[in-house]
Structures are given as structure tokens and as C-alpha cells.
Write a protein that holds these residues in place. Structure first.
Motif, PDB file in Angstrom:
ATOM      1  N   SER A 197      -5.497   0.327  -3.116  1.00  0.00           N
ATOM      2  CA  SER A 197      -6.141   0.689  -1.764  1.00  0.00           C
ATOM      3  C   SER A 197      -5.192   0.777  -0.640  1.00  0.00           C
ATOM      4  O   SER A 197      -4.291   0.101  -0.681  1.00  0.00           O
ATOM      5  CB  SER A 197      -7.532   0.017  -1.325  1.00  0.00           C
ATOM      6  OG  SER A 197      -7.011  -0.991  -0.780  1.00  0.00           O
ATOM      7  N   TRP A 198      -5.469   1.537   0.282  1.00  0.00           N
ATOM      8  CA  TRP A 198      -4.762   1.238   1.505  1.00  0.00           C
ATOM      9  C   TRP A 198      -5.391   0.103   2.267  1.00  0.00           C
ATOM     10  O   TRP A 198      -6.474  -0.420   1.566  1.00  0.00           O
ATOM     11  CB  TRP A 198      -5.032   2.297   2.429  1.00  0.00           C
ATOM     12  CG  TRP A 198      -6.286   2.554   3.082  1.00  0.00           C
ATOM     13  CD1 TRP A 198      -6.955   2.029   4.015  1.00  0.00           C
ATOM     14  CD2 TRP A 198      -7.390   3.568   2.258  1.00  0.00           C
ATOM     15  NE1 TRP A 198      -8.479   2.809   4.003  1.00  0.00           N
ATOM     16  CE2 TRP A 198      -8.429   3.550   2.945  1.00  0.00           C
ATOM     17  CE3 TRP A 198      -7.029   4.551   1.129  1.00  0.00           C
ATOM     18  CZ2 TRP A 198      -9.670   4.372   2.755  1.00  0.00           C
ATOM     19  CZ3 TRP A 198      -8.528   5.242   0.657  1.00  0.00           C
ATOM     20  CH2 TRP A 198      -9.565   5.120   1.669  1.00  0.00           C
ATOM     21  N   PHE A 242     -11.028   1.091  -6.778  1.00  0.00           N
ATOM     22  CA  PHE A 242      -9.525   0.855  -6.667  1.00  0.00           C
ATOM     23  C   PHE A 242      -9.222  -0.414  -7.976  1.00  0.00           C
ATOM     24  O   PHE A 242     -10.139  -1.180  -7.925  1.00  0.00           O
ATOM     25  CB  PHE A 242      -9.023   0.441  -5.518  1.00  0.00           C
ATOM     26  CG  PHE A 242      -8.773   1.775  -4.515  1.00  0.00           C
ATOM     27  CD1 PHE A 242      -7.656   2.593  -4.959  1.00  0.00           C
ATOM     28  CD2 PHE A 242      -9.674   1.814  -3.463  1.00  0.00           C
ATOM     29  CE1 PHE A 242      -7.690   3.643  -3.703  1.00  0.00           C
ATOM     30  CE2 PHE A 242      -9.610   2.951  -2.785  1.00  0.00           C
ATOM     31  CZ  PHE A 242      -8.535   3.876  -2.790  1.00  0.00           C
ATOM     32  N   VAL A 245      -7.819  -2.413   3.390  1.00  0.00           N
ATOM     33  CA  VAL A 245      -8.958  -2.194   4.034  1.00  0.00           C
ATOM     34  C   VAL A 245      -9.269  -2.282   5.464  1.00  0.00           C
ATOM     35  O   VAL A 245      -8.979  -3.449   5.930  1.00  0.00           O
ATOM     36  CB  VAL A 245      -9.978  -2.803   2.970  1.00  0.00           C
ATOM     37  CG1 VAL A 245     -11.614  -2.926   3.633  1.00  0.00           C
ATOM     38  CG2 VAL A 245      -9.972  -2.364   1.560  1.00  0.00           C
ATOM     39  N   SER A 282     -13.082   2.826   2.062  1.00  0.00           N
ATOM     40  CA  SER A 282     -12.178   2.101   1.040  1.00  0.00           C
ATOM     41  C   SER A 282     -13.050   1.720   0.211  1.00  0.00           C
ATOM     42  O   SER A 282     -12.821   1.822  -1.172  1.00  0.00           O
ATOM     43  CB  SER A 282     -11.516   0.799   1.917  1.00  0.00           C
ATOM     44  OG  SER A 282     -10.488   1.291   2.906  1.00  0.00           O
ATOM     45  N   TYR A 321      -8.048  11.583  -3.280  1.00  0.00           N
ATOM     46  CA  TYR A 321      -8.207  10.563  -4.233  1.00  0.00           C
ATOM     47  C   TYR A 321      -8.899  11.161  -5.474  1.00  0.00           C
ATOM     48  O   TYR A 321      -9.241  10.272  -6.603  1.00  0.00           O
ATOM     49  CB  TYR A 321      -9.108   9.250  -3.698  1.00  0.00           C
ATOM     50  CG  TYR A 321      -7.849   8.483  -3.288  1.00  0.00           C
ATOM     51  CD1 TYR A 321      -6.941   7.456  -3.599  1.00  0.00           C
ATOM     52  CD2 TYR A 321      -7.833   8.680  -1.608  1.00  0.00           C
ATOM     53  CE1 TYR A 321      -6.143   6.889  -2.967  1.00  0.00           C
ATOM     54  CE2 TYR A 321      -6.804   7.715  -1.112  1.00  0.00           C
ATOM     55  CZ  TYR A 321      -6.031   7.043  -1.535  1.00  0.00           C
ATOM     56  OH  TYR A 321      -5.281   6.280  -0.835  1.00  0.00           O
ATOM     57  N   ALA A 369       0.916  -1.247   0.152  1.00  0.00           N
ATOM     58  CA  ALA A 369       0.235  -0.029  -0.074  1.00  0.00           C
ATOM     59  C   ALA A 369       0.866   1.490   0.048  1.00  0.00           C
ATOM     60  O   ALA A 369       0.437   2.190  -0.308  1.00  0.00           O
ATOM     61  CB  ALA A 369      -0.966   0.011   1.206  1.00  0.00           C
ATOM     62  N   TYR A 411      -7.930  -3.944  -4.227  1.00  0.00           N
ATOM     63  CA  TYR A 411      -8.176  -3.585  -2.818  1.00  0.00           C
ATOM     64  C   TYR A 411      -7.318  -4.852  -2.067  1.00  0.00           C
ATOM     65  O   TYR A 411      -7.131  -5.969  -2.248  1.00  0.00           O
ATOM     66  CB  TYR A 411      -9.523  -4.227  -2.482  1.00  0.00           C
ATOM     67  CG  TYR A 411     -10.448  -3.248  -3.091  1.00  0.00           C
ATOM     68  CD1 TYR A 411     -11.071  -2.128  -2.602  1.00  0.00           C
ATOM     69  CD2 TYR A 411     -11.149  -3.320  -4.266  1.00  0.00           C
ATOM     70  CE1 TYR A 411     -11.781  -1.182  -3.110  1.00  0.00           C
ATOM     71  CE2 TYR A 411     -11.887  -2.590  -4.941  1.00  0.00           C
ATOM     72  CZ  TYR A 411     -12.468  -1.526  -4.320  1.00  0.00           C
ATOM     73  OH  TYR A 411     -13.284  -0.531  -4.968  1.00  0.00           O
ATOM     74  N   ALA A 420     -13.256   3.149   8.121  1.00  0.00           N
ATOM     75  CA  ALA A 420     -12.153   2.614   7.201  1.00  0.00           C
ATOM     76  C   ALA A 420     -12.653   1.917   6.024  1.00  0.00           C
ATOM     77  O   ALA A 420     -12.287   1.937   4.944  1.00  0.00           O
ATOM     78  CB  ALA A 420     -10.989   2.253   8.058  1.00  0.00           C
TER      79      ALA A 420
END
Length: 226
Positions: free
Chosen positions: A69-70, A141, A72, A136, A95, A52, A144, A132
């Protein structure tokens, strides 16, 4: 596609050396949902964070041709003094997505009620993960990164989370960490086992699960003899 190129990472945890990646080279192909399996402490969450970009490797690099994504459900980047809504609006601006649409989506999905407009520092760990996860899933994205997210909340929220994740994965790839093999089988079609800083990739998720379960049985046997 996500490619790990000569990735290395070690750190100290309670005085012990922790090996996450040992000049690791591997590839996660486009269009696959890959289960990332490994013993407790193997470094799965740390590897996700390096992919990430929220954790730096000691050496090597992560290459990709799409958006990632960061992790999730990971809420470590939220500002504690901003409200949930303010944090979501900030993410939307970063984003480049519509702030109102993302806020509406997260508010409805996370089900935080009045807490959505209270400071993030007042949230329980479950509430943080719900915020979060909603943020997400509200952004599209190419890949993920999922870390035990559907273990958060009551049964109804877990079901909603998994249903939404499956919907997103119709058009996106994923790397999924979970200890629940039932969920892994429902979501993933491939797998990779992290062991001693190396990653073994399998096109068939069942092969990855068998490898992981052998490792877990060996761990139990060693603990009994210790």
C-alpha cells in the motif's frame, strides 16, 4: 516479503544533513506486523515512503514479492481539484478494483458527509487522512504501510480505524509507525528500530520497544545536559 538492499538516503532539511538510510540492508518477513520505531526525526516516514515507492532512494533498492500500500493516511497523492469521490474512483482504476464498491466503502467509513463530493483542497488535514485511510483499507494489499493513522479523528473513529486495521492484518503483513506503544502492542508482533540510518530487527515486539525506550531515555538525558 520486503527486502531493503543497500538502501541509502540523505537530504538537506533547514540547512542540516538528514540521514535516513546508510547502505541499509534488512528484511520484513511475510505474515508479520512489524513496528517501525525510532526517535523523532530518525526518518521513519521517509523510509515508509521509499518502501511504498513515493520517494526515491539515493542508492539501493526495495525488493518485494507482493503488493504494498501507499502509507495509510498519507494524502499527498490526491489531486486537490478533484472531489474526494473522484480521487477514490481514480485510485480504484489504478489498482484495478471496482470503482463503485470502493467509493461506497470509503464514503461510509470516512464519514465525510457532503464533503465527499467537494474538492479535496477544501478538506481539513483530518478529513484528508480519513479519506486516505478509507481508500487504503478498501483495497486488499499484501503489506500495509501505516503511519500514525489511528491518531486521526475522534475516539469513535480511532476505535473503528484500529478495529478495521486489525481485521485486514489477519490476512496481510504490515509495517507500522506509531508513538503509541499501546497500539503497537495490540497490532504488532515484531519490531524494528531505525537509528542513524540502520535498522535493527526483533522477532519479539517487546524487545524492539525496550531498545526504542533506551534510545529515548538517552535523548532526554542528553537534552538535560545540553
Amino acid at each position: 516479503m520486503i527486502r531493503l538492499q543497500d538502501l541509502s538516503k540523505t537530504y538537506r532539511l533547514n540547512g542540516a544533513r538528514k540521514l535516513v538510510a546508510d547502505r541499509l540492508t534488512a528484511e520484513f518477513p511475510t505474515g508479520r506486523s512489524v513496528a517501525l520505531l525510532g526517535r523523532n526525526g530518525a526518518g521513519k516516514s521517509s523510509l515508509l515512503r521509499m518502501i511504498a515507492g513515493t520517494m526515491d532512494p539515493d542508492a539501493g533498492e526495495v525488493l518485494t514479492d507482493g503488493t504494498i500500500s501507499w502509507p495509510v493516511g498519507f494524502a499527498g497523492s490526491f489531486h486537490p481539484d478533484l472531489t474526494g469521490a473522484q480521487n477514490v474512483r481514480f485510485i480504484a482504476r489504478i489498482y484495478g478494483v471496482d470503482t463503485g464498491e470502493l467509493c461506497d466503502f470509503v464514503e461510509e467509513f470516512a464519514g465525510l458527509g457532503a464533503h465527499f463530493r467537494l474538492p479535496f483542497r477544501t478538506y481539513s488535514s483530518g478529513m484528508r487522512s480519513r479519506l486516505a485511510f478509507g481508500a487504503s483499507m478498501g483495497i486488499r494489499f499484501d503489506t500495509y504501510l501505516v503511519d500514525e493513522v489511528t491518531s486521526v479523528g475522534d475516539a469513535a473513529f480511532k476505535t473503528r480505524s484500529e478495529t478495521l486495521l486489525i481485521e485486514r492484518l489477519r490476512q496481510s503483513s504490515a509495517i507500522v509507525v506509531s508513538h503509541f506503544m499501546g497500539m503497537i502492542r495490540r497490532i504488532c508482533d515484531a519490531g524494528a528500530v531505525l537509528e542513524n540510518g540502520q535498522l535493527t530487527y526483533y522477532d519479539d515486539v517487546e524487545e524492539a520497544i525496550r531498545h526504542h525506550e533506551r534510545n529515548m531515555h538517552e535523548t532526554v538525558a542528553m537534552e538535560r545536559w545540553a
